[in-house]
Design an enzyme around this catalytic site. Structure first.
Site, PDB file in Angstrom:
ATOM      1  CD  GLU A 181      -3.040   1.025   0.362  1.00  0.00           C
ATOM      2  OE1 GLU A 181      -2.413   1.801  -0.397  1.00  0.00           O
ATOM      3  OE2 GLU A 181      -4.246   1.169   0.612  1.00  0.00           O
ATOM      4  CG  ASP A 182      -1.169   4.751  -1.190  1.00  0.00           C
ATOM      5  OD1 ASP A 182      -1.770   4.076  -0.329  1.00  0.00           O
ATOM      6  OD2 ASP A 182      -1.760   5.540  -1.950  1.00  0.00           O
ATOM      7  CG  ASP A 195      -5.071   8.935   6.837  1.00  0.00           C
ATOM      8  OD1 ASP A 195      -4.338   9.545   7.621  1.00  0.00           O
ATOM      9  OD2 ASP A 195      -6.118   9.428   6.366  1.00  0.00           O
ATOM     10  CG  PHE A 202      -3.538  15.374   1.813  1.00  0.00           C
ATOM     11  CD1 PHE A 202      -4.411  14.358   2.186  1.00  0.00           C
ATOM     12  CD2 PHE A 202      -3.264  15.566   0.476  1.00  0.00           C
ATOM     13  CE1 PHE A 202      -5.005  13.542   1.228  1.00  0.00           C
ATOM     14  CE2 PHE A 202      -3.863  14.754  -0.497  1.00  0.00           C
ATOM     15  CZ  PHE A 202      -4.735  13.758  -0.118  1.00  0.00           C
ATOM     16  NE  ARG A 211      -3.385   8.525  -8.798  1.00  0.00           N
ATOM     17  CZ  ARG A 211      -3.995   8.101  -7.684  1.00  0.00           C
ATOM     18  NH1 ARG A 211      -3.291   7.587  -6.695  1.00  0.00           N
ATOM     19  NH2 ARG A 211      -5.293   8.194  -7.565  1.00  0.00           N
TER      20      ARG A 211
HETATM   21  P1  IMP Z   1      -7.249   5.031   5.396  1.00  0.00           P
HETATM   22  O1  IMP Z   1      -7.754   6.260   6.094  1.00  0.00           O
HETATM   23  O2  IMP Z   1      -6.114   4.386   6.166  1.00  0.00           O
HETATM   24  O3  IMP Z   1      -8.356   4.083   5.078  1.00  0.00           O
HETATM   25  O4  IMP Z   1      -6.624   5.570   4.050  1.00  0.00           O
HETATM   26  C1  IMP Z   1      -7.145   5.211   2.841  1.00  0.00           C
HETATM   27  C2  IMP Z   1      -6.563   5.913   1.650  1.00  0.00           C
HETATM   28  O5  IMP Z   1      -6.652   7.329   1.817  1.00  0.00           O
HETATM   29  C3  IMP Z   1      -5.109   5.666   1.342  1.00  0.00           C
HETATM   30  O6  IMP Z   1      -4.882   4.414   0.736  1.00  0.00           O
HETATM   31  C4  IMP Z   1      -4.866   6.804   0.388  1.00  0.00           C
HETATM   32  O7  IMP Z   1      -5.332   6.476  -0.895  1.00  0.00           O
HETATM   33  C5  IMP Z   1      -5.706   7.921   0.978  1.00  0.00           C
HETATM   34  N1  IMP Z   1      -4.863   8.836   1.780  1.00  0.00           N
HETATM   35  C6  IMP Z   1      -4.730   8.893   3.114  1.00  0.00           C
HETATM   36  N2  IMP Z   1      -3.869   9.857   3.480  1.00  0.00           N
HETATM   37  C7  IMP Z   1      -3.435  10.414   2.315  1.00  0.00           C
HETATM   38  C8  IMP Z   1      -2.496  11.465   2.019  1.00  0.00           C
HETATM   39  O8  IMP Z   1      -1.866  12.095   2.880  1.00  0.00           O
HETATM   40  N3  IMP Z   1      -2.332  11.754   0.696  1.00  0.00           N
HETATM   41  C9  IMP Z   1      -2.971  11.095  -0.308  1.00  0.00           C
HETATM   42  N4  IMP Z   1      -3.840  10.106  -0.063  1.00  0.00           N
HETATM   43  C10 IMP Z   1      -4.078   9.768   1.230  1.00  0.00           C
HETATM   44 MG    MG Z   2      -4.253   3.752  -1.211  1.00  0.00          MG
END
Ligand code: IMP
Ligand code: MG
Length: 174
Positions: free
Chosen positions: A97-98, A101, A150, A163
């Site tokens: 995963e990238d 969050d 962010f 990206r």
């Molecule tokens: P989650 O809140 O852990 O479910 O995050 C889900 C998705 O939110 C990640 O896989 C990213 O695609 C997007 N995301 C969360 N934080 C960032 C950020 O700082 N920049 C860009 N995308 C983000």
């Molecule tokens: Mg993602």
């Protein structure tokens, strides 16, 4: 709204860290094969670079999920947009995963993959924002822990842009 990007992790730092992660993963999986699952679209840049640094045999597959909600917050409701092409049953699976969050996306995804009976299931993320965690997720490999900001680049987008940046940057609004 106009925005500009402040470098958080340079291209050299990111590349060096991915090389280290590849070496560690290769050691941990010695004698086995890794089935890497890339979470689209954000994980794609990281997975390609990481896979190139892994020395044990690797196969790859892709999955795309989307969380309903606003652009910069995930709502916790996850939809599978593209499922895997191949079964993961009996495989040593590494999800790539990238960023983690809130943890909602990954918590849902890992649960769902576990139900498909892989031999092992681990998670590798380029970035982790631990301060933002709402749902507990067990992360096995983390590139960098970063503060609550962010970020874009290396697969991560703001409104589908940035990206392709070869570094990680923080989005700042003018
Ligand atoms: P989650 O809140 O852990 O479910 O995050 C889900 C998705 O939110 C990640 O896989 C990213 O695609 C997007 N995301 C969360 N934080 C960032 C950020 O700082 N920049 C860009 N995308 C983000
Ligand atoms: Mg993602």
């Amino acid at each position: 709204m106009a925005e500009h990007i402040q470098v958080l992790k340079s291209e050299e730092e990111v590349d060096a860290r991915i090389k280290q992660m590849g070496e560690q993963i290769s050691r941990d999986y010695a004698g086995r094969e890794i089935h890497m699952i890339c979470v689209l679209k954000g994980g794609s840049f990281f997975m390609c670079e990481l896979a190139k640094r892994i020395t044990v045999p690797v196969t790859i597959d892709f999955m795309s999920v989307s969380s309903y909600g606003s652009d910069t917050k995930s709502s916790g409701v996850v939809k599978i947009v593209k499922d895997l092409d191949e079964s993961i049953q009996g495989k040593d699976v590494l999800v790539v995963e990238d960023i983690v969050d809130s943890g909602r996306t990954l918590s849902y995804l890992m649960e769902m993959l576990r139900d498909r009976n892989p031999k092992s299931l681990h998670l590798c993320t380029l970035l982790d924002k631990p301060d933002r965690r709402v749902v507990n997720v067990n992360v096995d490999y983390t590139g960098f822990q970063i503060p609550d900001a962010f970020v874009v680049g290396y697969g991560l987008d703001y409104d589908q842009k940035y990206r392709n940046l070869p570094y990680i940057g923080v989005v700042e609004f003018d």
